[in-house]
Design a protein around this motif. Structure first.
Motif, short mmCIF file in Angstrom:
data_model
loop_
_atom_site.label_atom_id
_atom_site.label_comp_id
_atom_site.label_asym_id
_atom_site.label_seq_id
_atom_site.Cartn_x
_atom_site.Cartn_y
_atom_site.Cartn_z
N LEU A 1 59.72 87.41 27.33
CA LEU A 1 60.47 88.47 27.99
C LEU A 1 60.00 89.85 27.57
N VAL A 2 59.98 90.74 28.54
CA VAL A 2 59.71 92.17 28.32
C VAL A 2 60.89 92.91 28.93
N GLU A 3 61.58 93.71 28.09
CA GLU A 3 62.80 94.37 28.56
C GLU A 3 62.77 95.86 28.29
N THR A 4 63.38 96.62 29.22
CA THR A 4 63.73 98.02 28.99
C THR A 4 65.20 98.16 29.33
N ASP A 5 65.71 99.39 29.31
CA ASP A 5 67.12 99.61 29.65
C ASP A 5 67.44 99.21 31.09
N THR A 6 66.43 99.26 31.97
CA THR A 6 66.69 99.03 33.39
C THR A 6 65.84 97.93 34.01
N SER A 7 65.13 97.13 33.21
CA SER A 7 64.33 96.07 33.81
C SER A 7 64.18 94.90 32.86
N LEU A 8 63.92 93.75 33.45
CA LEU A 8 63.73 92.51 32.71
C LEU A 8 62.61 91.73 33.38
N GLN A 9 61.62 91.32 32.61
CA GLN A 9 60.49 90.53 33.13
C GLN A 9 60.30 89.31 32.24
N GLY A 10 59.95 88.18 32.85
CA GLY A 10 59.69 86.97 32.10
C GLY A 10 58.71 86.09 32.85
N LYS A 11 58.24 85.02 32.19
CA LYS A 11 57.31 84.09 32.84
C LYS A 11 57.93 83.46 34.07
N VAL A 12 59.19 83.08 33.95
CA VAL A 12 59.93 82.46 35.06
C VAL A 12 61.17 83.30 35.32
N MET A 13 61.39 83.63 36.60
CA MET A 13 62.54 84.46 36.95
C MET A 13 63.21 83.89 38.20
N THR A 14 64.53 83.88 38.20
CA THR A 14 65.29 83.47 39.38
C THR A 14 66.33 84.54 39.68
N GLU A 15 66.51 84.85 40.96
CA GLU A 15 67.50 85.86 41.35
C GLU A 15 68.46 85.28 42.38
N ALA A 16 69.72 85.66 42.29
CA ALA A 16 70.73 85.21 43.24
C ALA A 16 71.79 86.28 43.39
N ALA A 17 72.43 86.29 44.54
CA ALA A 17 73.56 87.18 44.75
C ALA A 17 74.77 86.63 44.01
N MET A 18 75.57 87.52 43.45
CA MET A 18 76.84 87.11 42.87
C MET A 18 77.81 86.79 44.01
N GLN A 19 78.77 85.94 43.74
CA GLN A 19 79.67 85.47 44.78
C GLN A 19 80.92 86.35 44.88
N SER A 20 81.24 86.77 46.10
CA SER A 20 82.47 87.55 46.29
C SER A 20 83.67 86.61 46.29
N VAL A 21 84.78 87.12 45.81
CA VAL A 21 86.02 86.34 45.74
C VAL A 21 87.01 86.97 46.72
N PRO A 22 87.45 86.24 47.75
CA PRO A 22 88.43 86.80 48.69
C PRO A 22 89.73 87.16 47.97
N LEU A 23 90.38 88.21 48.44
CA LEU A 23 91.64 88.64 47.84
C LEU A 23 92.80 87.79 48.34
N SER A 24 93.63 87.38 47.40
CA SER A 24 94.87 86.67 47.69
C SER A 24 95.83 87.05 46.57
N ASP A 25 97.06 86.59 46.65
CA ASP A 25 98.01 86.89 45.57
C ASP A 25 97.48 86.36 44.24
N LYS A 26 96.89 85.17 44.26
CA LYS A 26 96.40 84.56 43.02
C LYS A 26 95.19 85.32 42.47
N THR A 27 94.26 85.73 43.34
CA THR A 27 93.08 86.44 42.83
C THR A 27 93.44 87.87 42.41
#
Length: 201
Positions: A155-181
């Protein structure tokens, strides 16, 4: 044109029209890609003598014109709360951080707990955004989008970036609003206050 052909064309036009219908601006259901509440996973395998062998970079984007507060809380695999960070989140701002950067932050409160104190190597991240009136949090209109990148090896890191031999990216999941959430958002905020202090300080 036969009646059957006209029927097929009418159905095709209806289906095309439904598919092209844009999402309503200001939709308060937050059932799309953005929400005041999104979730993801963190992975972090620190190494005291060199860069971590596994790390996660998170990117949060404020897609609104609102100045809101961003809080992101860390949890162990068993659900134990183990840290939280807080940022001011301006319109169109992108907030970027890695787990290594979070681990290196000093405690926000004198003598208080660190921002990140998880003992395991992976867990859940829950991120919330909100307006506030004193200590009361307000979700109306607040929204965020998030992405997570897991990097492995050399890994090679700075304050605003991350690099590695293997990298995977995904969107975080939104949670619908309800009384419970909404209640879960309130609990996340209460836990974050134990690390970062009250909103009004």
């Amino acid at each position: 044109m036969t009646r059957g052909a006209r029927f097929v064309l009418a159905v095709a036009a209806l289906m095309g029209g439904l598919g092209a219908t844009p999402a309503r601006a200001g939709d308060h259901d937050h059932d799309g890609a953005s929400s005041p509440y999104i979730v993801g996973t963190w992975k972090f395998a620190p190494n005291p003598t060199q860069s971590p062998s596994v790390d996660t970079e998170f990117r949060f984007i404020n897609p609104t014109k609102l100045n809101v507060t961003l809080e992101y809380a860390f949890f162990e695999l068993d659900g134990t709360f183990c840290g939280c960070d807080r940022d001011d989140f301006a319109p169109n701002k992108t907030t970027i951080y890695t787990m290594l950067a979070e681990e290196l932050l000093p405690p926000p409160l004198p003598g208080g707990p660190p921002v990140f104190s998880c003992k395991g190597t992976s867990g859940a991240l829950k991120s919330i955004v909100f307006l506030n009136d004193g200590e009361r949090i307000i979700l109306d209109g607040a929204s965020q989008v998030g992405f997570q990148t897991h990097a492995f090896g050399d890994l090679v890191e700075t304050d605003t970036s991350l690099q590695g031999k293997v990298m995977t990216e995904a969107a975080m999941q939104s949670v619908p609003l309800s009384d419970k959430t909404r209640e879960e958002i309130r609990k996340i905020h209460e836990q974050c206050v134990t690390v970062n202090g009250p909103l009004s300080q």
